[in-house]
Enzyme design. Sequence first.
Site, PDB file in Angstrom:
ATOM      1  N   GLY A 119       0.816  -1.205   0.000  1.00 32.33           N
ATOM      2  CA  GLY A 119       0.000   0.000   0.000  1.00 32.33           C
ATOM      3  C   GLY A 119       0.848   1.252   0.000  1.00 32.33           C
ATOM      4  O   GLY A 119       2.076   1.211  -0.143  1.00 32.33           O
ATOM      5  N   CYS A 120       0.199   2.384   0.210  1.00 35.61           N
ATOM      6  CA  CYS A 120       0.860   3.678   0.084  1.00 35.61           C
ATOM      7  C   CYS A 120       1.922   3.927   1.148  1.00 35.61           C
ATOM      8  O   CYS A 120       2.768   4.804   0.977  1.00 35.61           O
ATOM      9  CB  CYS A 120      -0.181   4.799   0.118  1.00 35.61           C
TER      10      CYS A 120
END
Length: 389
Positions: free
Chosen positions: A162-163
């Site tokens: 994810g980010c």
Amino acid sequence: MEANGYRITHSADGPATILAIGTANPTNVVDQNAYPDFYFRVTNSEYLQELKAKFRRICEKAAIRKRHLYLTEEILRENPSLLAPMAPSFDARQAIVVEAVPKLAKEAAEKAIKEWGRPKSDITHLVFCSASGIDMPGSDLQLLKLLGLPPSVNRVMLYNVGCHAGGTALRVAKDLAENNRGARVLAVCSEVTVLSYRGPHPAHIESLFVQALFGDGAAALVVGSDPVDGVERPIFEIASASQVMLPESAEAVGGHLREIGLTFHLKSQLPSIIASNIEQSLTTACSPLGLSDWNQLFWAVHPGGRAILDQVEARLGLEKDRLAATRHVLSEYGNMQSATVLFILDEMRNRSAAEGHATTGEGLDWGVLLGFGPGLSIETVVLHSCRLN
């Protein structure tokens, strides 16, 4: 020799240090002001005028000037399933990303290795991070082949983190460098929006934010302890790296890989959830080092969106220039997921030199890198800047 003695002998003496940074982007650049017209035209959605007006407002408020996207109009025309909002399209997307992700990573890695100044055969470990497609063997092995690295390189592949994964990659690289004397870790984050690109639909407003915010890019670092004098030039020391999951926040942000590609969900409360928890994460990470004045730190904050930066800035009472490097990267590249915070470190060390600061951290000694992503997870990396000549 006993196990403990072996461990001590084979561990580094000093902290992990970032020795080089390289970045890369696709050559295709989109202007944020013109993008609504392009997006609705290329997806054959001009009839959705109200939705287009909403999308234009999202683009205008995003604090983004331009982005780099791998998907050109030509590629989109050749792959019409990517244009329909909910069409089965995974195979078409996957065929693109398995080539695009390692190729972009190679560009960034070659720049980092060139700056590092040592032979690429001295790389001992590879950490590869991407939320853009899954394959076995993965992009880590493809990159190893593209760079011509030794087959003995120890590889770690981090898919779909994810980010916040830029911080994750740094945390893993730090542990590898400090626990293996002489190790040199190539840490690479490569992201393209091919899996999440799709046309607009009134029932999927969240997708509009993804289409307006996300960009494509790759960043690579060389990380190692005990830099070789006269050969390696330290940029930042990694003092500590930690991760925390915020309780009861799992639905705040996430992504799901389906036959239609990767879909994201982003709750409107996401910025406030991050802001209300950020000080506790920072205090836990910084208090052991005696750091408590947030305005005496340099900052690399994952720009998940303008609202996140605004609320973090307000909650911590940061002076406006503290997030200048972060906001610049958001403006010029958008949200490149895991690669974004590494772009910010590159921007910070470059502007520090250009502005005549004494250190790579805008003249300050200590700083923090923050990553936010699904879980809701926060990566906190405390950095110590290095002197500029």
